[in-house]
Design an enzyme around this catalytic site. Structure first.
Site, short mmCIF file in Angstrom:
data_model
loop_
_atom_site.label_atom_id
_atom_site.label_comp_id
_atom_site.label_asym_id
_atom_site.label_seq_id
_atom_site.Cartn_x
_atom_site.Cartn_y
_atom_site.Cartn_z
N ASN A 72 34.07 31.77 49.35
CA ASN A 72 33.07 32.31 50.08
C ASN A 72 31.83 32.63 49.09
OD1 ASN A 72 34.79 34.17 49.40
ND2 ASN A 72 33.96 35.75 51.14
N LYS A 118 39.93 31.36 37.47
CA LYS A 118 40.49 30.26 38.29
C LYS A 118 39.72 30.27 39.63
CE LYS A 118 42.89 28.92 41.42
NZ LYS A 118 42.23 27.96 41.98
N GLY A 172 42.74 35.53 50.33
CA GLY A 172 43.57 35.99 51.66
C GLY A 172 44.62 36.67 51.07
N GLU A 215 41.53 42.12 46.33
CA GLU A 215 40.62 42.30 47.48
C GLU A 215 40.93 41.33 48.62
OE1 GLU A 215 38.35 42.38 49.98
OE2 GLU A 215 36.56 41.44 48.74
N CYS A 217 34.28 38.88 53.66
CA CYS A 217 35.62 39.96 53.79
C CYS A 217 35.32 41.25 54.54
CB CYS A 217 36.23 40.30 52.47
SG CYS A 217 35.02 40.98 51.30
N GLU A 225 42.58 38.57 60.67
CA GLU A 225 41.33 38.29 60.02
C GLU A 225 41.25 36.87 60.23
OE1 GLU A 225 41.03 37.97 55.76
OE2 GLU A 225 39.20 38.81 55.90
P1 NAD Z 1 43.22 31.85 49.26
O1 NAD Z 1 43.77 33.20 49.22
O2 NAD Z 1 44.30 30.88 49.44
O3 NAD Z 1 42.68 31.37 47.88
C1 NAD Z 1 41.82 32.27 46.86
C2 NAD Z 1 42.13 31.57 45.48
O4 NAD Z 1 43.50 32.32 45.37
C3 NAD Z 1 41.74 30.57 45.19
O5 NAD Z 1 41.35 30.42 43.99
C4 NAD Z 1 43.32 29.61 45.33
O6 NAD Z 1 43.28 28.52 44.53
C5 NAD Z 1 44.27 30.91 44.62
N1 NAD Z 1 45.43 30.74 45.00
C6 NAD Z 1 46.02 30.45 46.26
N2 NAD Z 1 47.34 30.54 46.11
C7 NAD Z 1 47.72 30.73 45.02
C8 NAD Z 1 48.87 31.27 44.28
N3 NAD Z 1 50.06 30.98 44.89
N4 NAD Z 1 48.79 31.80 42.92
C9 NAD Z 1 47.73 31.99 42.41
N5 NAD Z 1 46.43 31.62 42.63
C10 NAD Z 1 46.62 31.12 44.33
O7 NAD Z 1 42.08 31.80 50.05
P2 NAD Z 1 41.44 30.64 50.67
O8 NAD Z 1 42.54 29.40 50.91
O9 NAD Z 1 40.44 30.34 49.83
O10 NAD Z 1 41.28 31.09 52.14
C11 NAD Z 1 42.20 31.36 52.92
C12 NAD Z 1 42.19 32.60 53.84
O11 NAD Z 1 41.89 33.63 52.95
C13 NAD Z 1 40.93 32.47 54.67
O12 NAD Z 1 41.27 32.03 55.70
C14 NAD Z 1 40.38 34.02 54.56
O13 NAD Z 1 40.95 34.55 55.79
C15 NAD Z 1 40.86 34.60 53.39
N6 NAD Z 1 39.78 34.71 52.45
C16 NAD Z 1 39.47 35.94 52.37
C17 NAD Z 1 38.27 36.35 51.37
C18 NAD Z 1 37.77 37.69 50.83
O14 NAD Z 1 36.96 37.84 50.71
N7 NAD Z 1 38.88 38.71 51.05
C19 NAD Z 1 37.68 35.10 50.81
C20 NAD Z 1 38.08 34.08 51.03
C21 NAD Z 1 39.06 33.63 51.82
#
Ligand code: NAD
Length: 490
Positions: free
Chosen positions: A152, A175, A229, A250, A284, A383
């Site tokens: 985001n 990453k 997430g 976060e 978020c 969320e």
């Molecule tokens: P995500 O949590 O899946 O990914 C965030 C980051 O973590 C990415 O770089 C991803 O590659 C990495 N990641 C994912 N699985 C991992 C693992 N097992 N080990 C290490 N790194 C890993 O988020 P997303 O796919 O970008 O979005 C999914 C949900 O997360 C969204 O639907 C939303 O609700 C939430 N989100 C929250 C925020 C926030 O600011 N808190 C921001 C974006 C998305």
């Protein structure tokens, strides 16, 4: 098509797999660049470079003031390249040009704030209760920091971790999200050009399980800073625990935006709209639960609908667009599912509720408002991370506080009232890391940000954020010439 490799030890590096992922423009739906698909080998190379830069070479021997000057120059370089970085980032996540431009310019300011802090990390002399000894603390950088970020606000959320980590003297491996990696690779190139020594900032792109997990578990990584997430956050916390690493997490929220009947309702409408519909709700801190005092409920909803009547969805690059597309197709599908869940749960959809297949590549969802929501419904508890507002009525202050806190998250909240006593009571009782009174969304590099409860662990931004990247050492110096004989009781 532009191709982005990793950035390791100050150089572009091809992925060891020779494999690339396509990255899409959510407005056109077309791939516009290729990014390296990282592997464990790439992670090892990046952590090795970061570890060497931490232990030896110019970064390790620099004074904190020299480090600060470098961070300041980097801040200048980010500002000078803000237009290009914003164009790349907006292309990847579909954020409005006006918003992403402002965000990236602010990233430069972020580095300057922490540049100023680099040589103000003071030790303390401890007035101990022991005789014949002098004790003081030293704050030492933890080492290599892993930074894992979502799609985001990639550069902003990286800088919240990277700037204090570098000010503390750490080095980093980042990453970024596989959906939005290009701006981070470009950012690292700018850092190298601005004079950041080789290995201080490394970027490995790719998928969570393939790059993120080996990075978190790498024995040379001392701390993990993550935004994203819930599911990935919990997995990262578990993996970091195996190595007894510290983390900052976060993880988002479901923040209550509480409007009392004595508020300036015209101002509150603007705060509610920016709270939930900025960045199409993909934030978020989104104020996704609107708690409305019953006595003003219908009037406020009318005002809200009136304000939203002519909102323009469209190409995020155009200056008159007010709402852009959803950043990724999985996120788009998730939001659509939640709109259907809200309808099935019996909430009343009074605005939007439809996608707009006629616009761009079709990843548009109309700003959506549900009234008649009960706080135990899924659309109130989970969320959604999209432009969907759940409106929940309340009777009085205690009811508002009860509903506001009846959630597993605790990232943010807002209170709209002209009554100071009421504002102070409610801010005291709400369990949230950030609470706004008569405004929504203000954040700054000067002020701590983070969550209570399941919204996360630790705080980012502000002076104290540097401490997340420091170890405390206590040094005891004998001021007595005579070391006591351990076998003689004193
Ligand atoms: P995500 O949590 O899946 O990914 C965030 C980051 O973590 C990415 O770089 C991803 O590659 C990495 N990641 C994912 N699985 C991992 C693992 N097992 N080990 C290490 N790194 C890993 O988020 P997303 O796919 O970008 O979005 C999914 C949900 O997360 C969204 O639907 C939303 O609700 C939430 N989100 C929250 C925020 C926030 O600011 N808190 C921001 C974006 C998305």
């Amino acid at each position: 098509m532009p191709t982005y490799g990793h950035h390791i030890a100050g150089k572009p590096v091809e992925p060891s797999s020779r494999d690339y992922l396509l990255t899409e423009d959510p407005f056109t739906g077309r791939p516009w660049a290729r990014i390296a698909r990282g592997t464990r080998d790439d992670v090892d190379a990046a952590v090795d470079a970061a570890s060497r830069a931490f232990r030896e070479g110019p970064w390790a021997t620099m004074t904190p003031s020299e480090r600060g000057r470098l961070l300041w120059s980097f801040g200048d370089a980010v500002a000078a390249n803000a237009g290009r970085l914003a164009e790349i980032e907006g292309r990847d996540n579909g954020k409005l040009a006006s918003e992403v431009n402002a965000q990236v310019r602010y990233v430069g300011d972020y580095f300057k704030y922490y540049a100023g802090l680099a040589d103000k990390i003071h030790s303390v002399v401890i007035p101990t209760d022991k005789k014949g000894v002098f004790a003081y603390t030293k704050y030492e950088p933890k080492g290599v920091i892993a930074i894992i970020t979502p799609w985001n606000s990639p550069l902003t959320l990286t800088s919240w971790k990277l700037a204090p980590a570098l000010a503390a003297g750490c080095t980093a491996v980042v990453k970024p999200s596989e959906f939005t990696s290009a701006s981070m690779v470009e950012f690292a190139r700018i850092a190298t050009d601005a004079g950041l020594p080789s290995g201080v900032l490394n970027v490995v792109t790719g998928l969570g399980p393939e790059v993120g997990e080996p990075l978190v578990m790498h024995p040379q990584v001392a701390h993990v800073g993550f935004t994203g997430g819930d599911a990935a956050g919990r997995r990262i916390y578990e993996l970091a625990a195996r190595g007894l690493k510290t983390v900052t997490l976060e993880l988002g929220g479901k923040s209550p935006n509480i409007v009392f009947d004595d508020a300036d309702l015209g101002q509150a409408v603007k705060g509610v709209v920016s709270g939930i519909f900025a960045a199409s709700g993909q934030s978020c801190q989104a104020g996704s639960r609107l708690l409305l005092q019953q006595s003003i409920h219908d009037r406020f909803i009318d005002m809200l609908l009136d304000f939203m009547r002519d909102v323009k969805l469209g190409d995020p690059a155009l200056p008159d667009t007010q709402i852009g597309p959803i950043a990724t197709r999985p996120q788009f599908e998730k939001i659509r599912d939640y709109i259907e869940i809200g309808k099935r749960e019996g909430a009343k959809c009074v605005l939007g509720g439809r996608d707009r297949a006629d616009l761009g590549a079709g990843l548009f969802i109309e700003p959506t408002i549900f009234t008649g929501v009960r706080n135990d419904m899924r659309i109130a508890q989970e969320e959604i991370f999209g432009p969907v507002l759940a409106v929940i009525p309340f009777t009085d202050e205690h009811d508002a506080i009860r509903i506001g806190n009846d959630i597993r998250f605790g990232l943010a909240a807002a209170v709209w009232t002209r009554d100071l006593r009421r504002a102070m009571l409610v801010t005291d009782k709400l369990k949230a890391g950030t609470i706004w009174v008569n405004n929504y969304r203000a954040t700054s590099f000067t002020s701590p940000f983070g969550g209570f409860k399941e919204s996360g662990i630790g705080r980012e931004s502000g002076v104290d954020a540097v401490k997340e990247y420091l170890e405390t050492k206590c040094v005891w110096i004998s001021t007595d010439l005579d070391v006591p004989n351990p076998f003689i009781r004193r």
